[in-house]
Design a protein around this motif. Structure first.
Motif, PDB file in Angstrom:
ATOM      1  N   ASN A 214       0.813  -1.354  -0.078  1.00 64.96           N
ATOM      2  CA  ASN A 214       0.048  -0.039   0.031  1.00 64.96           C
ATOM      3  C   ASN A 214       0.968   1.295  -0.054  1.00 64.96           C
ATOM      4  OD1 ASN A 214      -2.616  -1.168  -0.246  1.00 64.96           O
ATOM      5  ND2 ASN A 214      -2.918  -1.082   1.792  1.00 64.96           N
TER       6      ASN A 214
ATOM      7  N   TYR B 167       0.503   4.148  -3.026  1.00 62.70           N
ATOM      8  CA  TYR B 167       0.016   5.430  -2.860  1.00 62.70           C
ATOM      9  C   TYR B 167       1.100   6.469  -2.502  1.00 62.70           C
ATOM     10  CZ  TYR B 167      -4.495   2.914  -2.452  1.00 62.70           C
ATOM     11  OH  TYR B 167      -5.704   2.060  -2.908  1.00 62.70           O
TER      12      TYR B 167
ATOM     13  N   ASP C  65      -3.140  10.758  -0.365  1.00 65.98           N
ATOM     14  CA  ASP C  65      -4.349  11.438   0.236  1.00 65.98           C
ATOM     15  C   ASP C  65      -5.467  10.403  -0.625  1.00 65.98           C
ATOM     16  OD1 ASP C  65      -3.141  13.711   0.942  1.00 65.98           O
ATOM     17  OD2 ASP C  65      -3.458  14.876  -0.679  1.00 65.98           O
ATOM     18  N   GLU C  66      -4.867   9.557  -1.689  1.00 68.97           N
ATOM     19  CA  GLU C  66      -6.032   8.502  -2.069  1.00 68.97           C
ATOM     20  C   GLU C  66      -6.058   7.366  -1.254  1.00 68.97           C
ATOM     21  OE1 GLU C  66      -5.153   8.168  -6.305  1.00 68.97           O
ATOM     22  OE2 GLU C  66      -5.488  10.266  -6.401  1.00 68.97           O
ATOM     23  N   SER C  67      -5.228   7.390  -0.397  1.00 70.51           N
ATOM     24  CA  SER C  67      -5.185   5.790   0.290  1.00 70.51           C
ATOM     25  C   SER C  67      -6.592   5.833   1.108  1.00 70.51           C
ATOM     26  CB  SER C  67      -3.879   5.998   1.354  1.00 70.51           C
ATOM     27  OG  SER C  67      -4.076   4.729   2.268  1.00 70.51           O
ATOM     28  N   PRO C  68      -6.967   4.572   1.174  1.00 71.67           N
ATOM     29  CA  PRO C  68      -8.313   4.334   1.917  1.00 71.67           C
ATOM     30  C   PRO C  68      -8.202   4.776   3.329  1.00 71.67           C
ATOM     31  CG  PRO C  68      -7.549   2.284   0.946  1.00 71.67           C
ATOM     32  CD  PRO C  68      -6.509   3.431   0.509  1.00 71.67           C
ATOM     33  N   GLU C  69      -7.111   4.567   3.887  1.00 74.59           N
ATOM     34  CA  GLU C  69      -7.162   4.994   5.443  1.00 74.59           C
ATOM     35  C   GLU C  69      -5.869   5.586   5.562  1.00 74.59           C
ATOM     36  OE1 GLU C  69      -6.449   0.526   7.286  1.00 74.59           O
ATOM     37  OE2 GLU C  69      -8.151   0.512   6.005  1.00 74.59           O
ATOM     38  N   PRO C  70      -5.901   6.299   6.568  1.00 71.02           N
ATOM     39  CA  PRO C  70      -4.327   7.218   6.968  1.00 71.02           C
ATOM     40  C   PRO C  70      -3.342   6.126   7.487  1.00 71.02           C
ATOM     41  CG  PRO C  70      -6.363   7.431   8.724  1.00 71.02           C
ATOM     42  CD  PRO C  70      -6.915   6.629   7.498  1.00 71.02           C
ATOM     43  N   ASP C  71      -2.086   6.140   7.100  1.00 69.72           N
ATOM     44  CA  ASP C  71      -1.220   5.369   7.516  1.00 69.72           C
ATOM     45  C   ASP C  71       0.258   6.334   7.560  1.00 69.72           C
ATOM     46  OD1 ASP C  71       0.674   3.559   7.596  1.00 69.72           O
ATOM     47  OD2 ASP C  71       0.672   3.093   5.679  1.00 69.72           O
TER      48      ASP C  71
ATOM     49  N   ASP D 127       2.832   8.336   4.886  1.00 72.80           N
ATOM     50  CA  ASP D 127       3.179   9.664   5.172  1.00 72.80           C
ATOM     51  C   ASP D 127       4.422   9.958   5.199  1.00 72.80           C
ATOM     52  OD1 ASP D 127       0.505  10.673   4.878  1.00 72.80           O
ATOM     53  OD2 ASP D 127      -0.072  10.959   6.846  1.00 72.80           O
TER      54      ASP D 127
ATOM     55  N   ARG E 262      -0.239  16.628   8.206  1.00 76.73           N
ATOM     56  CA  ARG E 262      -0.528  15.517   9.069  1.00 76.73           C
ATOM     57  C   ARG E 262       0.816  15.152  10.053  1.00 76.73           C
ATOM     58  NH1 ARG E 262      -3.815  13.289   5.297  1.00 76.73           N
ATOM     59  NH2 ARG E 262      -2.061  12.273   4.157  1.00 76.73           N
TER      60      ARG E 262
END
Lengths: 157, 284
Positions: free
Chosen positions: B202, B206, B211-217, B221, B253
């Motif tokens: 993932n 990304y 910003d297109e990642s389905p969940e923050p990680d 970042d 973030r």
């Protein structure tokens, strides 16, 4: 002989057959200085604009515009170059697309150079800065010719 | 067949990682994995043994008193680090080639990948956050798609770059327009096929568009900003250069300051040589 100037590095020569070259100028500043009368050439590749608290970093002064460039020019004076004859050309200082100003190291690098030159009443003869392209900069010590190459193309500066 | 399908078909035919690497990865994935057994598997492979010892004794990963056996190295590095190292050792050789289509000399892409990996971890330290254990490996693998595009598929990136400049779009957007796929997605699909764990895949998928990642990680970042920093230094840059757009949201973030970014730039220049040498000199 081709002499490579790495990131945060500087080289000065007075051998006419030498070519000073620095690769991979991203947001870094490449500054070429040449004295056609004394036949002295110098090239520096600075990573960042200003060393913290204005001190000269013992480890590597050439990393910073405000400490590296004065040191290179003093070295060139030591080899017979004079302020009156020095020709200065800058390249690099690229930036990522739409990067916000506070993170734009390329813009800070060229601004630091301009300020340094203004204080010392010197000026750039030519510059090829900004944009998103990576640059290689070559300085030919026999004539002071500067060649910029990027993405398979080359042009004189 | 569309260009995208043609690229995917060719890419999926690329051989898997070297056998010893696959063996070790499968073993670590086993819930009953024990260090002694694992040490034996590694000792069976001289290249991997040398890498494990050098990594454990390096300033970046371990340091301190010298270790001389694989078992001691494992105790020091831990399973998480070992996992990263094994993946790195398996994939790094691919990044050693010249990638003509993307304007990269031999070793340059590996240099850039190491810069991204080191920058991501160094950034975490600078920010005072704990980087998820897969951050370094993911950083090291972000360019695998470029390797595939530029050397295995012999894609010529020059027209892609021309389009990117003409339309003022990012390089990966231009890749999509011309090839139907960008190098980040292609790299992720390949790693997925090789059985690399999903969190790593993932980040690779990304990292140009967090910003297109389905969940923050957090790892994503860190690698995104680490990649921006590595690109700015110019280390191992191809013809695509700086033709990418950083995510302001990822910078926000992480709450990175310009000073912290500069500190990371300085640190990676000092640290990449050691890590690069370990990965360059001992291939499996």
């Amino acid at each position: 002989m081709e002499i490579v100037v790495n990131i945060s590095d500087m080289k000065v020569t007075n051998r006419a057959r030498d070519v000073l070259v620095t690769h991979a100028l991203g947001s870094c500043l490449g500054l070429a200085a040449y004295d056609p009368v004394a036949g002295v050439a110098g090239l520096i590749h600075c990573l960042l604009p200003l060393s913290r608290d204005g001190k000269v970093p013992a480890k590597n002064p050439f990393m910073y515009v405000n400490t590296g460039i004065p040191q290179m020019i003093r070295t060139m004076y030591g080899r017979g170059a004079t302020r009156e004859h020095l020709v200065l050309k800058a390249a690099g200082c690229g930036r990522m697309m739409h990067i916000s100003n506070q993170f734009d190291t390329g813009a800070s690098n060229i601004a630091a150079l301009k300020k340094l030159l203004q204080v010392n009443e010197m000026r750039l003869s030519a510059e090829d800065v900004g944009g998103t392209i990576p640059r290689t900069m070559r300085l030919f010590a026999d004539t002071g010719r500067i060649l910029i190459s990027s993405c398979g193309r080359s042009w004189e500066l | 067949m569309s260009r995208r399908e043609e690229i995917l078909q060719k890419a999926m035919a690329i051989p898997n990682m070297p056998m010893p690497v696959q063996k070790v990865l499968a073993y670590i994935g086993n819930a009953d994995a024990d260090l002694r057994q694992l040490a034996k598997i590694i000792e069976f492979d001289p290249g991997l043994t040398v890498n494990v010892l050098r990594m454990a004794n390096s300033a970046f990963f371990g340091g301190g008193t010298k270790v001389s056996t694989v078992k001691e190295a494992l105790m020091r590095l831990g399973l998480g680090r070992l996992y990263q190292l094994v993946i790195a050792s398996g994939v790094a050789p691919l990044a050693r080639f010249a990638i003509k289509g993307y304007g990269l000399r031999p070793g340059e892409l590996l240099e850039h990948s190491v810069a991204v990996a080191v920058a991501s971890e160094t950034l975490a330290r600078e920010l005072g956050v704990v980087a998820p254990p897969y951050t370094f490996t993911a950083g090291l693998l972000v360019n695998i798609g470029k390797t595939v595009m530029g050397s295995f598929l012999e894609v010529d990136a020059a027209p892609i770059l021309t389009l990117a400049h003409e339309r003022q779009i990012s390089f990966e957007q231009a890749e999509e327009l011309i090839l139907g796929i960008n190098h980040a997605e292609l790299g992720a699909l390949l790693l997925e096929k090789w059985g690399i764990p999903t969190p790593i895949v993932n980040v690779v998928r990304y990292r140009l568009r967090p910003d297109e990642s389905p969940e923050p990680d957090l790892a994503l970042d860190l690698v995104h900003v680490g990649d921006v920093i590595a690109k700015m230094t110019g280390i191992g840059m191809g013809i695509d250069g700086l033709q990418y757009a950083p995510s302001e949201a990822a910078f926000a973030r992480l709450d990175v300051s310009p000073q912290q970014m500069e500190n990371v730039m300085v640190a990676i220049l000092e640290q990449i040589a050691e890590v690069r040498d370990i990965l360059m000199e001992n291939t499996l």
